[in-house]
Scaffold this active site. Structure first.
Site, PDB file in Angstrom:
ATOM      1  N   HIS A 132      -7.117  -7.125   0.301  1.00 54.38           N
ATOM      2  CA  HIS A 132      -7.206  -8.562   0.017  1.00 54.38           C
ATOM      3  C   HIS A 132      -6.126  -9.324   0.799  1.00 54.38           C
ATOM      4  O   HIS A 132      -6.386 -10.394   1.353  1.00 54.38           O
ATOM      5  CB  HIS A 132      -7.008  -8.825  -1.482  1.00 54.38           C
ATOM      6  CG  HIS A 132      -7.954  -8.079  -2.368  1.00 54.38           C
ATOM      7  ND1 HIS A 132      -7.547  -7.064  -3.201  1.00 54.38           N
ATOM      8  CD2 HIS A 132      -9.291  -8.201  -2.545  1.00 54.38           C
ATOM      9  CE1 HIS A 132      -8.594  -6.592  -3.858  1.00 54.38           C
ATOM     10  NE2 HIS A 132      -9.662  -7.268  -3.484  1.00 54.38           N
ATOM     11  N   CYS A 146     -20.913  -4.698  -6.905  1.00 57.31           N
ATOM     12  CA  CYS A 146     -21.231  -5.676  -5.864  1.00 57.31           C
ATOM     13  C   CYS A 146     -21.809  -6.958  -6.445  1.00 57.31           C
ATOM     14  O   CYS A 146     -21.885  -7.968  -5.749  1.00 57.31           O
ATOM     15  CB  CYS A 146     -22.255  -5.103  -4.878  1.00 57.31           C
ATOM     16  SG  CYS A 146     -21.668  -3.738  -3.866  1.00 57.31           S
ATOM     17  N   CYS A 186     -24.425   3.311  -5.075  1.00 62.35           N
ATOM     18  CA  CYS A 186     -24.137   2.230  -4.129  1.00 62.35           C
ATOM     19  C   CYS A 186     -23.297   2.788  -2.977  1.00 62.35           C
ATOM     20  O   CYS A 186     -22.302   3.484  -3.211  1.00 62.35           O
ATOM     21  CB  CYS A 186     -23.392   1.106  -4.842  1.00 62.35           C
ATOM     22  SG  CYS A 186     -22.672  -0.126  -3.733  1.00 62.35           S
ATOM     23  N   LYS A 215     -12.232   3.417   2.689  1.00 58.63           N
ATOM     24  CA  LYS A 215     -11.973   2.000   2.467  1.00 58.63           C
ATOM     25  C   LYS A 215     -11.015   1.821   1.299  1.00 58.63           C
ATOM     26  O   LYS A 215     -11.072   2.544   0.313  1.00 58.63           O
ATOM     27  CB  LYS A 215     -13.292   1.276   2.160  1.00 58.63           C
ATOM     28  CG  LYS A 215     -13.119  -0.226   1.969  1.00 58.63           C
ATOM     29  CD  LYS A 215     -14.346  -0.846   1.317  1.00 58.63           C
ATOM     30  CE  LYS A 215     -14.092  -2.316   1.005  1.00 58.63           C
ATOM     31  NZ  LYS A 215     -15.115  -2.904   0.135  1.00 58.63           N
ATOM     32  N   LYS A 260      -9.412   0.306  -5.445  1.00 62.55           N
ATOM     33  CA  LYS A 260      -8.685   0.639  -6.672  1.00 62.55           C
ATOM     34  C   LYS A 260      -9.351   1.808  -7.385  1.00 62.55           C
ATOM     35  O   LYS A 260      -8.698   2.706  -7.902  1.00 62.55           O
ATOM     36  CB  LYS A 260      -8.648  -0.579  -7.601  1.00 62.55           C
ATOM     37  CG  LYS A 260      -7.718  -1.682  -7.131  1.00 62.55           C
ATOM     38  CD  LYS A 260      -6.274  -1.351  -7.447  1.00 62.55           C
ATOM     39  CE  LYS A 260      -5.368  -2.528  -7.136  1.00 62.55           C
ATOM     40  NZ  LYS A 260      -3.966  -2.237  -7.385  1.00 62.55           N
TER      41      LYS A 260
END
Length: 532
Positions: free
Chosen positions: A28, A137, A159, A312, A315
């Site tokens: 982020h 998502c 996913c 990627k 968390k």
């Protein structure tokens, strides 16, 4: 992307708004810093630059997270925003002009106004839907979006982004006629080749839209959950979280309330997004705007993922690193510099503590920091802190302002192309040129003989002007260090924020005889524990 805006038009940059289901990690922060750097660069060039960021606070994921923490969704969002997301902006020196929360009245009522407008124009209808839904998502998934699970989910389809099973949903919802915009979108992409970048992202979106767009479910029944904005004409349904969230880019700047402000900022100059949410911003969002007779943004730029251990940042996978883990050791400038310099914006990039530490030492401490410190120190030592006067320039002296001008031009060209890494590479050419110049000219040797005083003055005057140019060029990237350096050497020229970036290489701005201040180390030695 042109830096020349129409009269009254600002340079408007947006970040995605971030889910408040957890505290921010460096993925982020990477997005925030890149957006801030782009905005600061344009502002330093003289544009009325405006940066918007914020938080996405509706949806099933937020409701579930809040419940799991024995909280209400609103209380959970309030806590995360005030304890984590707003402090992140301070930690990273983000100079945003607004922060939008989707639970704010200014957002909610104008989301409803937008939807009413689309409904009145015939773009909304009610129908039934069945599909695979990823709560992570907040999106219905096609079969091509799913992969075979591993470990505990080995027998299930999951996913591809979150590696968790999807849920089968069947609902009666309201739909947006996205399918009607297949050709208008393709025409827009063709007429505006820079709308989607980088090129790989553009190709992906065009291929997706050409396959056939289906209408978009834009509501959820309150029988399922109720944390969202009501459909204005049907209180039994709430607005689909993505439809709600995308509208933040215009509800924050006056849509429905302040037309002058909206027109001064929209269409956005650049919308920075992660590549995993590109379709929302390059397909659904422009179609929504077209339906409302508004222009799409000028550019949507999809950056890559930050990878840790080849995966990627996440968390849920325990690969999330809090930004303060880095800034508490190296400082905010080093964080900003490292992620903009080490990774080509638009591509995936791997983070490692070893690379961060090495770049901090070699490029910031020894490269830029040591250069600034020793130039300032020599001016104090040999000229009592007064700017020396340059006379009888040699070819070596004349190369420095040329190198500075080349750095300005190359860096600005790169920034216009959102090639942030290339801009820093260009600026570091000047850092290296100045360090090489001092090594070759050896002012510390010349200072031993009074007969060399004029030559010594010329060398240090030239070097000091080069360092001044660097303070201006690096201000968007390393604002703290640049401000500290400017306070020492550039205070006679006014505020650093007022220095025109494209005139950074205009020479002899520092008047001979002007006193400069002392300069502490810009990037001090750091002691760090070994990271696993």
């Amino acid at each position: 992307m042109s830096s020349v805006s129409p009269a009254g038009k600002s340079f408007y940059v947006t970040t995605p708004i971030f889910y408040v289901n957890d505290a921010p990690h460096i993925g982020h922060a990477y997005t925030e810093v890149a957006s801030d750097v782009l905005t600061r660069w344009q502002r330093q060039k003289g544009s009325n630059a405006f940066l918007l960021t914020g938080t996405d606070e509706h949806g099933e994921k937020i409701l579930r997270t809040a419940s799991a923490n024995n909280s209400t969704p609103q209380a959970w969002a309030d806590k995360l925003v005030h304890d984590a997301w707003l402090p992140l902006l301070e930690t990273l020196d983000i100079d945003n002009q607004d922060f939008i929360r989707t639970t704010e009245p200014r957002h909610k009522k104008n989301v409803q106004r937008f939807l009413e407008d689309l409904n009145n124009k015939g773009f909304i209808y009610q129908g039934s839907y069945e599909g695979n839904y990823c709560v992570g998502c907040e999106e219905f998934k096609t079969d091509s979006d799913l992969v075979e699970g591993e470990g505990a989910f080995a027998e299930e389809l999951v996913c591809a982004i979150h590696s968790k099973p999807v849920e089968r949903l069947e609902e009666t919802n309201y739909f947006f006629k996205l399918s009607e915009f297949q050709q208008p979108l393709l025409d827009y992409y063709e007429q505006n080749p820079n709308f989607i970048q980088p090129e790989s992202a553009r190709n992906e979106v065009i291929s997706f839209v050409k396959r056939e767009l289906t209408d978009l479910s834009i509501s959820r029944s309150k029988d399922k959950f109720d944390w969202g904005i009501d459909i204005p004409w049907d209180s039994n349904h709430i607005i689909y979280v993505w439809f709600d969230a995308l509208l933040n880019y215009i509800t924050a700047i006056g849509y429905g309330e302040d037309q002058d402000k909206l027109e001064s900022l929209w269409p956005a100059s650049i919308q920075v997004v992660g590549k995993d949410i590109l379709r929302f911003h390059a397909v659904i969002w422009p179609a929504m705007l077209m339906a409302a007779d508004l222009k799409p943004a000028e550019r949507v730029f999809a950056h890559g993922w930050l990878l840790v251990g080849g995966e990627k940042m996440s968390k849920s996978k325990l690969t999330g690193i809090a930004p303060t883990e880095i800034t508490n050791v190296f400082g905010s400038d080093a964080f900003r510099y490292y992620f903009m310099r080490a990774i080509a914006f638009g591509q995936d990039g791997s983070f490692s503590w070893e690379d961060l530490s090495a770049r901090y030492q070699a490029e910031l401490a020894n490269g830029f920091g040591n250069l600034a410190s020793r130039v300032v120190a020599m001016v104090h030592r040999y000229f009592d802190g007064a700017v020396p006067e340059a006379k009888n320039l040699t070819e070596a002296d004349k190369k420095i302002p040329l190198a500075a001008e080349a750095a300005v031009q190359a860096a600005d060209k790169a920034m216009e192309q959102v090639a942030i890494q290339d801009a820093l590479v260009a600026i570091w050419e000047l850092v290296d040129e100045l360090n090489g110049y001092l090594t070759e000219q050896e002012p510390w040797i010349l200072a031993k003989d009074e007969a060399n005083r004029e030559r010594l003055a010329t060398i240090l005057s030239t070097a000091l002007e080069g360092v001044r140019a660097l303070a201006v060029l690096l201000c968007p990237f390393t604002p703290k260090a640049s401000a500290k350096l400017w306070a020492a050497i550039g205070h006679s020229l006014g505020d650093l924020a007022d220095q025109p970036l494209l005139e950074a290489a205009s020479w002899s701005q520092l008047s001979p005889g002007t006193k400069i201040g002392e300069l502490d180390s810009l990037f001090p030695r750091v002691e760090q524990e070994d990271k696993a």
